[in-house]
Design an enzyme around this catalytic site. Structure first.
Site, mmCIF file in Angstrom:
data_model
loop_
_atom_site.group_PDB
_atom_site.id
_atom_site.type_symbol
_atom_site.label_atom_id
_atom_site.label_comp_id
_atom_site.label_asym_id
_atom_site.label_seq_id
_atom_site.Cartn_x
_atom_site.Cartn_y
_atom_site.Cartn_z
ATOM 1 N N TYR A 111 6.500 2.634 2.759
ATOM 2 C CA TYR A 111 6.017 1.383 3.334
ATOM 3 C C TYR A 111 6.021 0.313 2.247
ATOM 4 O O TYR A 111 5.594 0.571 1.125
ATOM 5 C CB TYR A 111 4.592 1.567 3.869
ATOM 6 N N LYS A 134 -2.814 -5.109 -4.548
ATOM 7 C CA LYS A 134 -4.011 -4.264 -4.513
ATOM 8 C C LYS A 134 -4.876 -4.381 -5.777
ATOM 9 O O LYS A 134 -5.611 -5.338 -5.913
ATOM 10 C CB LYS A 134 -3.615 -2.829 -4.175
ATOM 11 N N ASP A 185 8.222 -0.442 -5.994
ATOM 12 C CA ASP A 185 7.091 -1.027 -5.292
ATOM 13 C C ASP A 185 5.837 -0.295 -5.759
ATOM 14 O O ASP A 185 5.535 0.790 -5.293
ATOM 15 C CB ASP A 185 7.285 -0.903 -3.774
#
Ligand SMILES: *Cc1c(COP(=O)(O)O)cnc(C)c1O
Length: 402
Positions: A117, A240, A212
């Site tokens: 994702y 994050k 990522d």
């Protein structure tokens, strides 16, 4: 919550390792806002830094020193990042990184891995199901065939699959994008040699390698998965943790690539609130805590202990399970495993997972409500929290021993 047949909790507040719902029930939190809260909720250093920044204004629409300070800290921690651009989310970071990779290489196609994702980016919402995957059909309504046609899918941990794709059309591939430790199909570590192999394939075909690290950055090590495995990507996406619990993202990489980003270069990227002082202040405070000696050793010690106790608990059950862990990211899969990619993750019995989830929640442990997510240990989890969590799991698996 629907997938585990439960009602969503509405959370009123958090403190340390705990979250409290609007009815006043407390939970030991292993979601941590899906990753950012590596220090737990309301860490005093983060709160203080935010309060101080707030008094000076929330957004300037101009560069500010905090942004430069955070950028310097990120570049120091992640040596493959020579220049970095702040965004407001991980989604923006991956979306922008792909644009830059396409602009830099003059190529259109992207290789991504099934089960990875990368945020709610149209061209990256292509991931699941063999037939659908093979045809590269969009997985979400609203994503056009045209958009998803430039996304090529490969199997995680399968270098031969990537080799085949690159042999067939590598000259059209702008970038290979990957979660260097997969967290969004449940935790799946990269097999020995897999990331090295991708690095070589990207180089052979003139494509960029994008890590990522929105989830793994400052999580699996201060310098992310690239530090842990010793592989330097061309570009890195972050988010994050670097926002300390505020909305944030960032992408960066080699200078010659990042200098193509406007205003230095022609590839457009911007964001009204990017680099805003609140997000920068929270991120700076969090990274300052994480750079203190021993932080990752303590996190590893807590995580290893919890994982060992969960494995021990699960071993008494007649249900097959296996556990994957990299640092403070872990998943107990309800399958015998091993889980090495999305296909094997999907052999998990999600009904059994749902029963486990509900048992843990009823016993005050808040896990992600999906088999295909990571549990995050934070520095706020106490020995008592970990012991209670293990005891709740042991009670569940003992009841399934027969
Ligand atoms: C969470 C996540 C994103 C998206 O970040 P947002 O801030 O939610 O947009 C992208 N990539 C990975 C690996 C993630 O875990």
């Amino acid at each position: 919550m629907r997938s585990v047949d439960a009602e969503p909790l509405f959370i009123a507040r958090g403190e340390g390792s705990r979250m409290y719902d609007v009815d006043g029930n407390g939970y030991i939190d292993y979601v941590g806002s899906w990753g950012p809260l590596i220090l737990g909720h309301c860490h005093p250093a983060v709160q203080e830094s935010l309060e101080k920044a707030l008094r000076g204004g929330t957004s300037f629409g101009a560069p500010s020193p905090l942004e430069v300070e955070l950028a310097k800290k990120v570049a120091a921690a992640v040596p493959s990042i020579e220049m970095v651009r702040m965004t407001n989310s991980g989604t923006e970071a991956t979306m922008s990184a792909l644009r830059v990779a396409r602009g830099f290489t003059g190529r259109d196609k992207i290789v991504k891995f099934v089960g990875c994702y990368h945020g709610a980016v149209d061209s990256l919402l292509v991931q699941a199901g063999s037939g659908v995957a093979t045809l590269s059909l969009p997985d979400s309504p609203g994503v056009t065939r045209g958009t998803s046609a430039d996304t090529l899918l490969a199997r995680y941990n399968d270098l031969d699959d990537v080799r085949g794709i690159m042999a067939a059309g590598g000259e059209q591939v702008a970038a290979i994008i990957i979660e260097p430790v997969a967290g969004n199909m449940g935790v799946v570590p990269p097999a020995a040699g897999f990331l090295e192999g991708l690095r070589k394939l990207a180089d052979e075909h003139g494509a960029l390698l994008i890590f990522d690290e929105v989830m793994t950055g400052f999580r699996v090590a201060y310098g992310g998965a690239q530090q842990l495995f010793g592989i330097a990507p061309d570009m890195t996406c972050l988010g994050k943790i670097i926002g300390g619990g505020m909305p944030v993202g960032a992408f960066g990489g080699r200078r010659e690539i990042m200098e193509t980003v406007a205003p230095a270069g022609n590839t457009y990227q911007a964001g009204t609130l990017s680099g805003n002082p609140l997000a920068m202040a929270a991120g700076l405070a969090m990274l300052t805590e994480l750079e203190k000696p021993g932080a990752y050793e303590r996190l590893e010690e807590k995580s290893a202990r919890l994982a060992a106790e969960l494995s021990e608990a699960a071993a008494v059950s007649s249900w097959p399970t296996c556990q994957n862990r990299v640092g403070s990211m872990m998943t107990v899969f309800f399958t015998g495993g091993p889980v090495t990619n999305f296909e094997s993750a999907k052999t998990s019995d999600t009904g059994r997972f749902a029963a486990y989830f509900k048992h843990m929640l009823a016993n005050g442990v808040y896990l992600a409500p999906s088999q295909f997510e990571a549990a995050f240990v934070s520095l706020a989890h106490s020995d008592d929290d970990l012991a209670r969590t293990a005891a709740a799991a042991a009670a569940f698996f003992e009841a399934k021993a027969g």
